[in-house]
Each structure stands twice: as C-alpha cells, then as structure tokens.
Write a protein that holds these residues in place. Structure first.
Motif, PDB file in Angstrom:
ATOM      1  N   ILE A 155       1.037  -6.986  -0.099  1.00 29.68           N
ATOM      2  CA  ILE A 155       2.219  -6.377   0.493  1.00 29.68           C
ATOM      3  C   ILE A 155       2.753  -7.335   1.537  1.00 29.68           C
ATOM      4  O   ILE A 155       2.044  -7.702   2.479  1.00 29.68           O
ATOM      5  N   LEU A 176       6.016  -4.123   5.003  1.00 29.92           N
ATOM      6  CA  LEU A 176       5.318  -3.222   5.925  1.00 29.92           C
ATOM      7  C   LEU A 176       6.216  -2.847   7.098  1.00 29.92           C
ATOM      8  O   LEU A 176       6.249  -1.694   7.530  1.00 29.92           O
ATOM      9  N   GLN A 220       1.188   5.888   2.765  1.00 28.40           N
ATOM     10  CA  GLN A 220       2.053   5.109   1.883  1.00 28.40           C
ATOM     11  C   GLN A 220       1.495   3.730   1.548  1.00 28.40           C
ATOM     12  O   GLN A 220       1.787   3.182   0.486  1.00 28.40           O
ATOM     13  N   THR A 221       0.702   3.162   2.452  1.00 28.28           N
ATOM     14  CA  THR A 221       0.264   1.782   2.261  1.00 28.28           C
ATOM     15  C   THR A 221      -1.236   1.617   2.057  1.00 28.28           C
ATOM     16  O   THR A 221      -1.687   0.596   1.535  1.00 28.28           O
TER      17      THR A 221
END
Length: 269
Positions: free
Chosen positions: A186, A191, A252-253
C-alpha cells in the motif's frame, strides 16, 4: 523463565535454525510467526502463514489481535519455568512480541549472521524470494494436523559440529496463502488519503492540512495537522473521535495505529 531473542531479516533462515538455537541455549519454548512451539508439538497460536495478506501476517506474528494474544498468554502461563526463544526480523520486533505477551525483555540476542554463513543466508533468501518457501520448525504431521491447506513437504535437518552429528530436527516447508496470492503493498499516499477521508467525516475537522506517517513492523504512528470550524469544545470533540478514526483506519487497511496526534493549525470562523 528467561527469554532470548533470535534476530534476522525475513527469509534468512531463522525458522530453519530455530530448533537448533533453542537446543543449544536451553530454550524449551519457541515463539515463531504467531505460533508457540515446544519440542515436536505446536502448543497453540495462529500461524502467520495462514493469513491472506502480508500485513495480516505481520499483525499475527506480533500477536496484535486480542483473541490471539490472550490465547497465547494463557498457554504460556502453564510454562512459566521454561526458557523461551523469540524469533523476529529485528530487535524491536522481538521486544514488541515480548511486550504483547507480557514476557520479560530478552536477556540477550542472537543474530542470524552469528550462526549462519553468508552463503547459507544467500541460499535461504533464494528459497524465500524465488520459490516462496517458508519453514515451520515442527514435524510435518504436526503442521498437517493444524494447517492442512498450507502443508508442503517434510524435511529432516542434520546439524553437525565438526565431525560429530549434534542432533536431528524435523521441520516442515510450507507455502503461505499470501505467497500464492502475490505481494500486497500500500503506497504511503494511499494511506494518507484513506486517513484524510476518515478524518474529514468527523466534526469539527474542515480540512486535513498535512499527515506525517512513521511505519515500522506493521505499526503506524501518525501526526495530523487540521483546520477546524470554530467551536466551544474543539479539544473534547477531537479526543472523542480519535478512537473511531483509529478503528476505521485499521479495519480498512489492516495496519495498527499505535499513536495518533491531531494538531489544530487553523480555526475557520
């Protein structure tokens, strides 16, 4: 109980040598990639090899999940007189695992380059990066019983000291799920955008001006500068939404925020 750290970059052969290092240093328990191992048996834990992404694997190896962490701590309560070998990619990672499991900080550290030659490390890196092979330092029957989907092949390792065979250890080579699915990364910009969006949904934030990220071993420290609308209780509002922002971002991450500082740089009237 004494704790020893076994440190080396990912894919350099730590798990391959874990049983030998534990044997030579009188450690009865091995903590490796989310598993608690004693001799030929997996006592419990959750294998990082079962995770579907690299981020989830790091979180598992660090025992960040509450259920996983508490399960491991309960298991370790039954072995309080045993010495423990904790594997990690850095000294900080080993110390973080010890902190999460309420273990004493390691009394000393052993580094992979102290017990493996440059050629041996090079071969280990090839097996990891090119062939996707990982090691769990227990016999194949034990791995297959607990994790049949990632079972790959059993291997016996004969470690020697001089002309004499020191001992024989079983290990199992596996291919984790996240290896089959490819690598996941990512970008920092992504982010920042995710975090900015989540922050902007909370009053009194009107605009996110700047985000500074410090990322290490699956953990994130964040400093955010924001512009806010005028209000009589700005500090209280910010304090109230911070836990929600952290929870939403982690959901979400898969990346844990260990610290989130919000700095008000501008008040919009």
């Amino acid at each position: 109980m004494a704790t020893i750290g076994f440190v080396g970059p990912s894919g350099t052969g730590k798990s391959h040598r874990a049983a030998l290092i534990a044997f030579e240093n009188n450690c009865q328990i091995i903590i490796d990639d989310g598993l608690i191992i004693k001799g030929q048996k997996i006592l419990g834990g959750i294998s990082a090899k079962k995770q579907i992404s690299k981020i989830a694997a790091i979180r598992t190896a660090l025992f960040q999940d509450t259920f996983h962490r508490e399960m491991a701590k309960k298991i370790l309560e039954n072995y309080q007189s045993e010495n423990i070998l904790v594997l990690g990619t850095s000294k900080d990672m080993v110390e973080k695992i010890c902190e999460n499991l309420s273990l004493e900080k390691p009394e000393r550290f052993i580094y992979i380059n102290e017990v493996a030659s440059p050629d041996e490390i090079k071969i280990a890196r090839f097996h990891r990066s090119r062939l996707g092979k990982h090691v769990i330092p227990v016999p194949a029957f034990e791995v297959k019983k607990s994790f049949p989907a990632i079972f790959f092949e059993p291997v016996k390792i004969y470690f020697k000291r001089g002309k004499k065979v020191k001992t024989v250890f079983d290990k199992t080579i596996v291919k984790p799920f996240y290896n089959e699915l490819g690598k996941l990364s990512i970008a920092e910009e992504a982010l920042e955008k995710i975090l900015a969006f989540i922050l902007s949904q909370n009053k009194p934030v009107k605009k996110v001006l700047n985000i500074d990220l410090t990322y290490s071993y699956g953990l994130l420290a964040v400093t955010v500068e924001v512009a806010v609308e005028k209000s009589s209780d700005i500090p209280q509002q910010i304090k109230k939404f911070i836990p929600h922002v952290i929870k939403e971002f982690e959901g979400q991450t898969g990346i844990e925020i260990v610290k989130l500082d919000v700095i008000v740089k501008k008040i919009i009237i």
